[in-house]
Design an enzyme around this catalytic site. Structure first.
Site, PDB file in Angstrom:
ATOM      1  N   LYS A 185      23.202  53.853  30.830  1.00  0.00           N
ATOM      2  CA  LYS A 185      22.377  54.418  29.752  1.00  0.00           C
ATOM      3  C   LYS A 185      20.951  53.880  29.893  1.00  0.00           C
ATOM      4  CE  LYS A 185      26.387  55.351  27.030  1.00  0.00           C
ATOM      5  NZ  LYS A 185      26.917  56.449  27.838  1.00  0.00           N
ATOM      6  N   HIS A 201      25.032  50.851  24.590  1.00  0.00           N
ATOM      7  CA  HIS A 201      23.913  51.699  24.156  1.00  0.00           C
ATOM      8  C   HIS A 201      22.656  50.895  23.862  1.00  0.00           C
ATOM      9  CE1 HIS A 201      25.923  55.593  23.857  1.00  0.00           C
ATOM     10  NE2 HIS A 201      26.994  54.892  23.567  1.00  0.00           N
ATOM     11  N   SER A 222      40.328  48.432  41.975  1.00  0.00           N
ATOM     12  CA  SER A 222      39.146  49.295  42.147  1.00  0.00           C
ATOM     13  C   SER A 222      38.268  48.785  43.292  1.00  0.00           C
ATOM     14  CB  SER A 222      38.282  49.304  40.885  1.00  0.00           C
ATOM     15  OG  SER A 222      38.957  49.943  39.861  1.00  0.00           O
ATOM     16  N   THR A 223      37.572  49.727  43.919  1.00  0.00           N
ATOM     17  CA  THR A 223      36.571  49.350  44.918  1.00  0.00           C
ATOM     18  C   THR A 223      35.410  48.672  44.199  1.00  0.00           C
ATOM     19  OG1 THR A 223      37.187  51.394  46.018  1.00  0.00           O
ATOM     20  CG2 THR A 223      35.174  50.321  46.796  1.00  0.00           C
ATOM     21  N   THR A 244      36.893  63.761  18.956  1.00  0.00           N
ATOM     22  CA  THR A 244      35.971  62.657  19.276  1.00  0.00           C
ATOM     23  C   THR A 244      35.320  62.120  18.003  1.00  0.00           C
ATOM     24  OG1 THR A 244      35.539  63.791  21.362  1.00  0.00           O
ATOM     25  CG2 THR A 244      34.050  62.020  20.779  1.00  0.00           C
TER      26      THR A 244
HETATM   27  C1  LIG Z   1      30.307  52.543  23.256  1.00  0.00           C
HETATM   28  C2  LIG Z   1      30.528  52.923  24.702  1.00  0.00           C
HETATM   29  N1  LIG Z   1      31.074  52.010  25.540  1.00  0.00           N
HETATM   30  C3  LIG Z   1      31.298  52.314  26.834  1.00  0.00           C
HETATM   31  C4  LIG Z   1      30.967  53.550  27.358  1.00  0.00           C
HETATM   32  C5  LIG Z   1      31.236  53.852  28.820  1.00  0.00           C
HETATM   33  O1  LIG Z   1      30.079  54.060  29.542  1.00  0.00           O
HETATM   34  P1  LIG Z   1      30.134  54.446  31.090  1.00  0.00           P
HETATM   35  O2  LIG Z   1      30.823  55.751  31.151  1.00  0.00           O
HETATM   36  O3  LIG Z   1      28.699  54.527  31.524  1.00  0.00           O
HETATM   37  O4  LIG Z   1      30.879  53.364  31.779  1.00  0.00           O
HETATM   38  C6  LIG Z   1      30.391  54.526  26.518  1.00  0.00           C
HETATM   39  C7  LIG Z   1      29.989  55.865  27.047  1.00  0.00           C
HETATM   40  O5  LIG Z   1      29.352  56.668  26.412  1.00  0.00           O
HETATM   41  C8  LIG Z   1      30.166  54.202  25.151  1.00  0.00           C
HETATM   42  O6  LIG Z   1      29.630  55.115  24.306  1.00  0.00           O
END
Ligand SMILES: Cc1ncc(COP(=O)(O)O)c(C=O)c1O
Length: 215
Positions: free
Chosen positions: A59, A28, A88-89, A174
């Site tokens: 992000k 983030h 993974s690719t 969550t």
């Molecule tokens: C703290 C944190 N790490 C990793 C991710 C994974 O991000 P992404 O789905 O873009 O790979 C997120 C997704 O919101 C997140 O909040």
């Protein structure tokens, strides 16, 4: 989910005292914090003291996917043993090219993060002026506390139905029960007027849902 910052300097101090490795998820914060936009560790002056960084392009850098960066021994062992990586690719070339351009841009130009900071400050001020409770005012992630899963969905639906604004409601598991929230994140492409429109819309919806105001 809290929109707050971790005490990263204190954690690094403790890790160094006890010979522990550190792993920091900057997803983030990359592109958003620090003079060069490399993230929160840079802003806190501990960039060179973190063992492994995790970051993402989805992000602040406007793409998708992510990375880890760290000592060659760690990267080698992930390449060799991490099943999701091994099977993974590879990241597609357009994504990598976009990420590289974004990284070069944020490194030398703080315009976008300055705009984001301004919008986030206006958002937090606008909500505070109307007594709409925010969980933390630290960062550009602004979680608005609703505190009930049904009303959280109701507020989100009213914002979309009556005002054409989509905000993601975040419910348990969550986040802990009783702390259900809307996670609001402005972007550098929003204008001050957009923020004002959103605050007024949320204010109207807050009243319609009979939600409490306060801090
Ligand atoms: C703290 C944190 N790490 C990793 C991710 C994974 O991000 P992404 O789905 O873009 O790979 C997120 C997704 O919101 C997140 O909040």
């Amino acid at each position: 989910m809290e929109g707050d910052f971790s005490p990263v300097r204190e954690i690094v101090d403790i890790a160094e005292e006890s010979g522990a490795l550190t792993y920091l998820d900057e997803i983030h914060s990359v592109g958003i914090y620090g003079e060069e936009g490399s993230g929160y560790a840079e802003q806190q002056g501990v960039r060179d003291r973190i063992t492994v960084f995790q970051g993402g392009f989805g992000k602040g850098l406007g793409g998708a996917g992510g990375y880890i960066a760290g000592p060659a021994s760690v990267i080698d062992s992930v390449r060799t043993f991490a099943a999701p990586f091994v099977f993974s690719t590879s990241a597609p070339a357009p994504l990598v090219a976009g990420a590289l351009s974004a990284l070069r841009l944020v490194r030398h130009d703080s315009t976008q993060r300055d705009l984001l900071r301004a919008r986030a400050a206006e958002l937090k001020e606008g909500l505070a002026a109307r007594g709409i409770p925010v969980i933390s005012r630290d960062s550009h992630v602004v979680p608005v506390l609703v505190g009930d899963p049904h009303r959280n969905k109701q507020v989100s639906a009213l914002l979309l139905g009556d005002h054409g604004i989509y905000v993601q409601p975040v419910n348990a598991p969550t986040v802990p029960e009783g702390t259900e929230r809307l996670r609001v994140t402005p972007t550098s492409r929003h204008t001050a007027e957009d923020v004002q429109t959103f605050v007024e819309a949320l204010d109207a919806v807050w009243s319609a849902a009979g939600l409490p105001r306060g801090r």
